[in-house]
Design a protein around this motif. Structure first.
Motif, PDB file in Angstrom:
ATOM      1  N   MET A   1       0.201  -1.228   0.369  1.00  0.00           N
ATOM      2  CA  MET A   1      -0.467  -0.101   0.004  1.00  0.00           C
ATOM      3  C   MET A   1       0.929   1.172  -0.188  1.00  0.00           C
ATOM      4  SD  MET A   1      -3.596  -0.029   0.321  1.00  0.00           S
ATOM      5  CE  MET A   1      -4.468   1.509   0.251  1.00  0.00           C
ATOM      6  N   ILE A   2       0.616   2.709  -0.879  1.00  0.00           N
ATOM      7  CA  ILE A   2       1.113   3.512  -1.220  1.00  0.00           C
ATOM      8  C   ILE A   2       0.655   4.549  -0.124  1.00  0.00           C
ATOM      9  CG2 ILE A   2       1.940   5.473  -1.917  1.00  0.00           C
ATOM     10  CD1 ILE A   2       1.800   3.956  -4.822  1.00  0.00           C
ATOM     11  N   PRO A   3       1.219   4.586   0.759  1.00  0.00           N
ATOM     12  CA  PRO A   3       0.623   5.657   2.634  1.00  0.00           C
ATOM     13  C   PRO A   3       0.320   7.405   1.848  1.00  0.00           C
ATOM     14  CG  PRO A   3       2.828   5.523   2.634  1.00  0.00           C
ATOM     15  CD  PRO A   3       2.486   4.446   1.999  1.00  0.00           C
ATOM     16  N   LEU A   4      -0.458   7.386   1.991  1.00  0.00           N
ATOM     17  CA  LEU A   4      -1.353   9.828   1.856  1.00  0.00           C
ATOM     18  C   LEU A   4      -0.068   9.865   2.230  1.00  0.00           C
ATOM     19  CD1 LEU A   4      -3.121  10.809   0.771  1.00  0.00           C
ATOM     20  CD2 LEU A   4      -3.969  11.152   3.537  1.00  0.00           C
ATOM     21  N   LEU A   5       0.518   9.634   3.675  1.00  0.00           N
ATOM     22  CA  LEU A   5       1.553  10.214   4.062  1.00  0.00           C
ATOM     23  C   LEU A   5       2.719   9.612   4.864  1.00  0.00           C
ATOM     24  CD1 LEU A   5       2.794  12.994   5.941  1.00  0.00           C
ATOM     25  CD2 LEU A   5       0.968  12.522   6.782  1.00  0.00           C
ATOM     26  N   ASP A   6       4.099   9.114   4.990  1.00  0.00           N
ATOM     27  CA  ASP A   6       4.923   8.575   5.661  1.00  0.00           C
ATOM     28  C   ASP A   6       5.189   9.311   6.345  1.00  0.00           C
ATOM     29  OD1 ASP A   6       6.541   6.068   6.069  1.00  0.00           O
ATOM     30  OD2 ASP A   6       6.485   5.770   4.140  1.00  0.00           O
ATOM     31  N   LEU A   7       4.829   9.420   8.083  1.00  0.00           N
ATOM     32  CA  LEU A   7       5.895   9.931   8.634  1.00  0.00           C
ATOM     33  C   LEU A   7       6.989   9.065   9.031  1.00  0.00           C
ATOM     34  CD1 LEU A   7       3.279  11.381  11.139  1.00  0.00           C
ATOM     35  CD2 LEU A   7       5.149  12.502   9.105  1.00  0.00           C
ATOM     36  N   LYS A   8       7.233   7.651   9.251  1.00  0.00           N
ATOM     37  CA  LYS A   8       8.145   6.882   9.560  1.00  0.00           C
ATOM     38  C   LYS A   8       9.127   7.021   9.045  1.00  0.00           C
ATOM     39  CE  LYS A   8       4.790   2.860  11.219  1.00  0.00           C
ATOM     40  NZ  LYS A   8       4.316   2.051  11.404  1.00  0.00           N
ATOM     41  N   ALA A   9       9.310   7.206   7.565  1.00  0.00           N
ATOM     42  CA  ALA A   9      10.093   7.390   6.834  1.00  0.00           C
ATOM     43  C   ALA A   9      11.020   8.874   7.368  1.00  0.00           C
ATOM     44  CB  ALA A   9       9.355   7.499   5.188  1.00  0.00           C
ATOM     45  N   GLN A  10      10.707   9.852   7.391  1.00  0.00           N
ATOM     46  CA  GLN A  10      10.600  10.797   7.736  1.00  0.00           C
ATOM     47  C   GLN A  10      11.070  10.374   8.886  1.00  0.00           C
ATOM     48  OE1 GLN A  10       9.005  14.497   9.546  1.00  0.00           O
ATOM     49  NE2 GLN A  10       8.853  15.068   7.475  1.00  0.00           N
ATOM     50  N   TYR A  11      11.012  10.303  10.307  1.00  0.00           N
ATOM     51  CA  TYR A  11      11.660  10.364  11.746  1.00  0.00           C
ATOM     52  C   TYR A  11      12.852   8.902  10.777  1.00  0.00           C
ATOM     53  CZ  TYR A  11      13.078   8.002  15.964  1.00  0.00           C
ATOM     54  OH  TYR A  11      13.191   8.153  17.085  1.00  0.00           O
ATOM     55  N   ALA A  12      12.815   8.111  10.473  1.00  0.00           N
ATOM     56  CA  ALA A  12      14.041   7.555  10.204  1.00  0.00           C
ATOM     57  C   ALA A  12      14.825   8.188   9.654  1.00  0.00           C
ATOM     58  CB  ALA A  12      13.666   6.274   8.499  1.00  0.00           C
ATOM     59  N   SER A  13      15.131   8.989   8.695  1.00  0.00           N
ATOM     60  CA  SER A  13      15.461   9.933   8.386  1.00  0.00           C
ATOM     61  C   SER A  13      16.862  10.176   9.581  1.00  0.00           C
ATOM     62  CB  SER A  13      15.327  10.351   7.040  1.00  0.00           C
ATOM     63  OG  SER A  13      14.553  11.484   7.062  1.00  0.00           O
ATOM     64  N   ILE A  14      16.264  10.757   9.784  1.00  0.00           N
ATOM     65  CA  ILE A  14      16.617  12.039  11.339  1.00  0.00           C
ATOM     66  C   ILE A  14      16.361  11.816  12.607  1.00  0.00           C
ATOM     67  CG2 ILE A  14      15.813  13.636   9.148  1.00  0.00           C
ATOM     68  CD1 ILE A  14      13.798  15.316  11.777  1.00  0.00           C
ATOM     69  N   ARG A  15      16.801  10.475  12.314  1.00  0.00           N
ATOM     70  CA  ARG A  15      16.327   9.580  13.902  1.00  0.00           C
ATOM     71  C   ARG A  15      17.554   9.791  14.837  1.00  0.00           C
ATOM     72  NH1 ARG A  15      15.367   3.239  15.143  1.00  0.00           N
ATOM     73  NH2 ARG A  15      15.093   3.148  17.097  1.00  0.00           N
ATOM     74  N   ALA A  16      18.920  10.061  14.032  1.00  0.00           N
ATOM     75  CA  ALA A  16      19.830  10.419  14.757  1.00  0.00           C
ATOM     76  C   ALA A  16      20.081  11.378  15.298  1.00  0.00           C
ATOM     77  CB  ALA A  16      20.928   9.844  13.614  1.00  0.00           C
ATOM     78  N   GLU A  17      19.301  12.965  14.664  1.00  0.00           N
ATOM     79  CA  GLU A  17      19.417  14.065  15.117  1.00  0.00           C
ATOM     80  C   GLU A  17      17.953  14.057  16.380  1.00  0.00           C
ATOM     81  OE1 GLU A  17      20.156  17.086  11.792  1.00  0.00           O
ATOM     82  OE2 GLU A  17      19.448  14.860  10.588  1.00  0.00           O
ATOM     83  N   ILE A  18      17.525  13.491  16.170  1.00  0.00           N
ATOM     84  CA  ILE A  18      15.989  13.634  16.920  1.00  0.00           C
ATOM     85  C   ILE A  18      16.348  13.354  18.098  1.00  0.00           C
ATOM     86  CG2 ILE A  18      13.429  12.990  17.805  1.00  0.00           C
ATOM     87  CD1 ILE A  18      13.489  15.183  15.357  1.00  0.00           C
ATOM     88  N   GLU A  19      16.655  11.776  18.094  1.00  0.00           N
ATOM     89  CA  GLU A  19      16.529  11.499  19.654  1.00  0.00           C
ATOM     90  C   GLU A  19      17.647  12.094  21.007  1.00  0.00           C
ATOM     91  OE1 GLU A  19      17.214   7.195  19.226  1.00  0.00           O
ATOM     92  OE2 GLU A  19      15.113   6.905  18.278  1.00  0.00           O
TER      93      GLU A  19
END
Length: 371
Positions: A1-19
């Motif tokens: 399924m192609i999601p309308l919005l993919d917040l998991k993909a965004q989080y994965a890309s900046i996880r090392a900065e966010i946490e």
């Protein structure tokens, strides 16, 4: 399924900065407002090109406090549009003022300046255009009308982080501009958040007091205020995300351009096109189709998620029936509400996914035509 919005993909890309940033706030114990929020306010004001920014807990709170700072209250009227999320109108109602609607432009689906002036009365105390789907309203025309009548403009920029009108950023043209950081926004928190930007120091001072129980200093309550403060964790997260916003916007614009190209020869009305002098940031990419529900069902069958922004204009919502409007009062908004269908749109969306979405759209349109 192609999601309308993919917040998991965004989080994965900046996880090392966010946490690490979140852990730093937890260790600091500055959980409400604090240094991270103050730093984000300065950085976001700079991003918008305004003198000040006041962070709050939601975009709705931002709209509410911007209206109060402009002196809006019971007996006043505030002009806005019915084709918007209900929070625009709710914020007006919170002040005790009456929302007055004007229809939207059929091309951009933002406030139609040609219908604005006729709605102004002696009770009109503010005009609140909505920068819909990531594109700003016609701020030159709206501002000219507002100036002639001595009425302030408050921008509902909750969907327009980084959008521009003739080189000026959303939020910087009116007396104030209001943004939401709901997770799905172009700049989204990991929770709730909002902000008001302004060049008026009096408004900034009043909003800053109102968000924190009306305090001028601790335990000195000069006005009746609210608990609308942003928490420190969201401030830290938004600081990091702000650094990525321009790159994410570029990706959204590339994705929209590909959608436009692939849909150009189909029997589909593409979303409000980027008007001359405007920089669209594509919070939403919404196509239009009279047989929307058929199209939506076929896309779901094909593994494509879609959304509706917004299927019922505010003047036809049961909650606001007391305003006295009826079906037919705002035909452009009503037609758009019956036809718009949001396709997947986020920075991490790939070209291959867009091609898959558009192929499914073409197939559904052919099936509809043959039915």
């Amino acid at each position: 399924m192609i999601p309308l919005l993919d917040l998991k993909a965004q989080y994965a890309s900046i996880r090392a900065e966010i946490e690490p940033a979140v852990l730093q706030v937890l260790a600091s114990t500055q959980y409400v407002l604090g240094e991270e929020v103050a730093a984000f306010e300065r950085e976001f004001a700079g991003y918008c090109g305004t003198a000040d920014a006041i962070a709050v807990n939601t975009g709705t709170s931002a709209l509410h406090l911007a209206l109060l700072a402009a002196g809006i209250g019971p007996g006043d009227e505030v002009i806005t549009v019915p084709f918007t999320f209900v929070a625009t109108v709710s914020a007006i109602c919170y002040t005790g003022a009456t929302p007055v609607f004007v229809d939207v432009d059929p091309v951009t689906l933002t406030m139609d300046p040609e219908k604005l002036e006729a709605a102004i009365t002696t009770r009109t105390k503010a005009i609140m255009p909505v920068h819909l789907y990531g594109q700003m309203a016609d701020m030159d025309a709206i501002s000219d009308i507002a100036r002639r009548h001595g009425v302030p403009v408050i921008e509902d920029a909750c969907q327009a982080h980084g959008a521009e009108f003739r080189g000026r950023r959303a939020g910087s043209i009116g007396i104030s501009g209001c943004f939401s950081f709901y997770p799905g926004k172009n700049l989204g928190a990991c929770g709730e958040g909002g902000i008001v930007v302004t060049n008026d120091p009096r408004h900034a001072k009043k909003i800053r007091m109102l968000r924190d129980w009306g305090q001028s200093r601790r335990y000195h309550h000069d006005v009746k205020g609210f608990n609308y403060r942003m928490d420190g964790v969201q401030g830290a997260i938004l600081r990091i995300k702000l650094r990525h916003l321009d790159a994410w916007t570029d990706a959204r614009r590339r994705n929209a351009a590909l959608y436009d190209q692939l849909l150009a020869e189909s029997d589909i009305a593409v979303p409000p096109t980027e008007a001359v002098g405007r920089r669209h940031v594509y919070h939403v990419y919404a196509i239009r189709r009279p047989s929307r529900e058929f199209l939506r069902a076929r896309l779901d069958d094909a593994g494509v998620s879609t959304g509706l922004h917004y299927p019922v204009p505010v003047h036809l919502q049961l909650a606001h029936a007391d305003l006295g409007y009826a079906r037919g009062d705002f035909p452009v908004s009503e037609t758009a509400a019956a036809e718009v269908l949001s396709l997947p749109m986020y920075p991490e969306l790939t070209s291959e996914q867009i091609i898959q979405v558009v192929d499914a759209v073409h197939a559904a349109v052919r099936e509809d035509a043959d039915a």
